[in-house]
Design an enzyme around this catalytic site. Sequence first.
Site, PDB file in Angstrom:
ATOM      1  N   CYS A  39       0.833  -1.210   0.000  1.00  0.00           N
ATOM      2  CA  CYS A  39       0.000   0.000   0.000  1.00  0.00           C
ATOM      3  C   CYS A  39       0.867   1.259   0.000  1.00  0.00           C
ATOM      4  CB  CYS A  39      -0.935   0.019   1.199  1.00  0.00           C
ATOM      5  SG  CYS A  39      -2.020   1.473   1.166  1.00  0.00           S
ATOM      6  N   CYS A 288      -1.022  15.254 -17.212  1.00  0.00           N
ATOM      7  CA  CYS A 288      -1.634  15.001 -15.898  1.00  0.00           C
ATOM      8  C   CYS A 288      -2.385  16.272 -15.476  1.00  0.00           C
ATOM      9  CB  CYS A 288      -0.562  14.742 -14.849  1.00  0.00           C
ATOM     10  SG  CYS A 288       0.514  13.364 -15.168  1.00  0.00           S
ATOM     11  N   ASP A 304      -3.331  11.739  -6.448  1.00  0.00           N
ATOM     12  CA  ASP A 304      -3.389  10.722  -5.400  1.00  0.00           C
ATOM     13  C   ASP A 304      -2.010  10.096  -5.129  1.00  0.00           C
ATOM     14  OD1 ASP A 304      -4.490   8.661  -3.747  1.00  0.00           O
ATOM     15  OD2 ASP A 304      -4.520   7.339  -5.480  1.00  0.00           O
ATOM     16  N   CYS A 345      10.557   8.120 -26.474  1.00  0.00           N
ATOM     17  CA  CYS A 345       9.093   7.991 -26.422  1.00  0.00           C
ATOM     18  C   CYS A 345       8.442   8.778 -27.549  1.00  0.00           C
ATOM     19  CB  CYS A 345       8.551   8.504 -25.090  1.00  0.00           C
ATOM     20  SG  CYS A 345       8.970   7.456 -23.700  1.00  0.00           S
ATOM     21  N   CYS A 348       8.230   6.754 -30.546  1.00  0.00           N
ATOM     22  CA  CYS A 348       7.722   5.395 -30.340  1.00  0.00           C
ATOM     23  C   CYS A 348       6.410   5.184 -31.113  1.00  0.00           C
ATOM     24  CB  CYS A 348       7.490   5.195 -28.841  1.00  0.00           C
ATOM     25  SG  CYS A 348       6.619   3.685 -28.446  1.00  0.00           S
ATOM     26  N   CYS A 354       0.406   4.986 -25.129  1.00  0.00           N
ATOM     27  CA  CYS A 354       1.127   4.913 -23.855  1.00  0.00           C
ATOM     28  C   CYS A 354       1.382   6.288 -23.236  1.00  0.00           C
ATOM     29  CB  CYS A 354       2.459   4.181 -24.064  1.00  0.00           C
ATOM     30  SG  CYS A 354       3.542   4.216 -22.636  1.00  0.00           S
ATOM     31  N   CYS A 358       2.634   6.804 -16.398  1.00  0.00           N
ATOM     32  CA  CYS A 358       2.651   7.711 -15.241  1.00  0.00           C
ATOM     33  C   CYS A 358       4.080   8.202 -14.929  1.00  0.00           C
ATOM     34  CB  CYS A 358       2.091   6.979 -14.030  1.00  0.00           C
ATOM     35  SG  CYS A 358       2.121   8.000 -12.541  1.00  0.00           S
TER      36      CYS A 358
HETATM   37  S1  SF4 Z   1      -0.458   9.871 -14.658  1.00  0.00           S
HETATM   38 FE1  SF4 Z   1       0.391   9.459 -12.619  1.00  0.00          FE
HETATM   39  S2  SF4 Z   1       1.121  11.458 -11.870  1.00  0.00           S
HETATM   40 FE2  SF4 Z   1      -0.261  11.828 -13.595  1.00  0.00          FE
HETATM   41  S3  SF4 Z   1      -2.263  12.193 -12.668  1.00  0.00           S
HETATM   42 FE3  SF4 Z   1      -2.157  10.012 -13.201  1.00  0.00          FE
HETATM   43  S4  SF4 Z   1      -1.397   8.957 -11.343  1.00  0.00           S
HETATM   44 FE4  SF4 Z   1      -0.968  11.172 -11.129  1.00  0.00          FE
HETATM   45  S1  SF4 Z   2       6.013   2.230 -24.879  1.00  0.00           S
HETATM   46 FE1  SF4 Z   2       5.602   4.094 -23.729  1.00  0.00          FE
HETATM   47  S2  SF4 Z   2       7.348   4.311 -22.348  1.00  0.00           S
HETATM   48 FE2  SF4 Z   2       7.954   2.901 -23.978  1.00  0.00          FE
HETATM   49  S3  SF4 Z   2       8.915   4.188 -25.563  1.00  0.00           S
HETATM   50 FE3  SF4 Z   2       6.746   3.951 -26.109  1.00  0.00          FE
HETATM   51  S4  SF4 Z   2       5.791   5.782 -25.228  1.00  0.00           S
HETATM   52 FE4  SF4 Z   2       7.764   5.541 -24.185  1.00  0.00          FE
END
Ligand code: SF4
Ligand code: SF4
Length: 454
Positions: A39, A288, A304, A345, A348, A354, A358
């Site tokens: 947790c 986000c 959160d 990325c 990608c 993707c 996060c």
């Molecule tokens: S992607 Fe991760 S950091 Fe962004 S709002 Fe969602 S949980 Fe929070």
């Molecule tokens: S899968 Fe997601 S983390 Fe990996 S290179 Fe592609 S965009 Fe980035």
Amino acid sequence: MSGVAPGNESGTCSERLAAGLHVMAKPIGPICNLDCAYCYYLDKERLYPGATWRMGPATLDAFVRQYIEAQCEAAGEIVFAWQGGEPTLLDPRFFEEVVALQQRYLPPGRRCANTLQTNGLRLDDRWCELFKRHGFLIGISLDGPADLHDRHRVDKQGRPTFAAAWRGLEALQRHQVEYNVLVVVHRHNGDHGRRIYRFFRQAGVRHLQFIPLVEPLGNSARASVGAQPADLVHERSVLPEQYGEFLTGIFDEWVYHDVGRVFVQIFDEALAMWLGREPSLCVFRRRCGRALAIEHNGDVYSCDHFVEPDYRLGNIHQLPLVELADSPRQRQFGEAKETSLPGYCRQCDVRFACQGECPKNRILHTPDGEPGLNYLCAAYQRFFRHIDPVMRAMASEVRAGRPPADVMHRLRAARQAAESAGQPSGGRAAQRNAPCPCGSGRKFKHCCGQASGG
Ligand code: SF4
Ligand code: SF4
């Protein structure tokens, strides 16, 4: 939030509508009757020493009113999300009061809904009657059958909790309360995707969510170039390749048997993304900043997963929620997800789905040494590339006004035909040289496989 003029703290309604606003409420802070090993919220007790840990009437009233006011008029349903800790440690009358306040402050013609996340141990007839009466959607946490669930989900005395949580699930079913099962995927259940999926399907569960467990060890590990992913996280964390296999294994089971019958959150999200729509899960959004958290005393945090002093935006008794949510600080927090994305990325092929996932999980270096690559990169590359043919076919069905389940029927027919011709498909969904799941009769690579995803 994009397009908000400097100084316009709350933005326009259309901007807010596009971005959405969700606040996860913690009416009892981190207080819980369980002591799950993984947790991330239990240790938040340290933030409020001596707290009584109950959202009082003035804070509850202010939150309900301000949350309703913060939503754009054109938005559909206003969804309240109650989490903990364990919110059922509160008396059910707390949630009767929630509903009464919502009815008081909801403008005519608007609707609202409530979701509540629970470990299930306290769910009895009284709770379930309340949930049914007020249409609550319940998320119940179960990590699989008893041997997998009890590995980490234990009570304060370290005792297993599967049997009690299962009684909670049965109470929800008995009262026909709407519910999702939330499965945390960790190192110990991560090799059992199909078994877990079949177990819940057999029990009549129709909505499933999978949450990958990633517990970074700290900033010193983050700094080392070329470090192995497994060395950067707690040994409970799911491994990237493991999570990729977990999801693809379940997808291949689902796509032949359960489309339109069992709903797996990440598959629904994927279809939305292949249709070019905004996903509802923050981790797959470009930015986000629109999924905040509110603690029992009215303190608001950026997210959160960032309930820490550095990410405290203020308190709703001092500043309205809408101003905290649209503040320059929070905008910066939200935009950083996109601006900090590594070049790897940006190039990608599955970035559209993707989005670097996060930021809390961006602890790796890219192959060319740039920091900020997501720990789960290998999982998402594997999974999103694997589902691409089927997702393209399903998106075509939806665009043509037909149900995505048509793809399942065609895949089954193709598999049966291949098997009768002595060419077993191995149970995998469409490959480049296989017939296209859209039903054109051409090979996938000459049909939907030619178009670009997203
Ligand atoms: S992607 Fe991760 S950091 Fe962004 S709002 Fe969602 S949980 Fe929070
Ligand atoms: S899968 Fe997601 S983390 Fe990996 S290179 Fe592609 S965009 Fe980035």
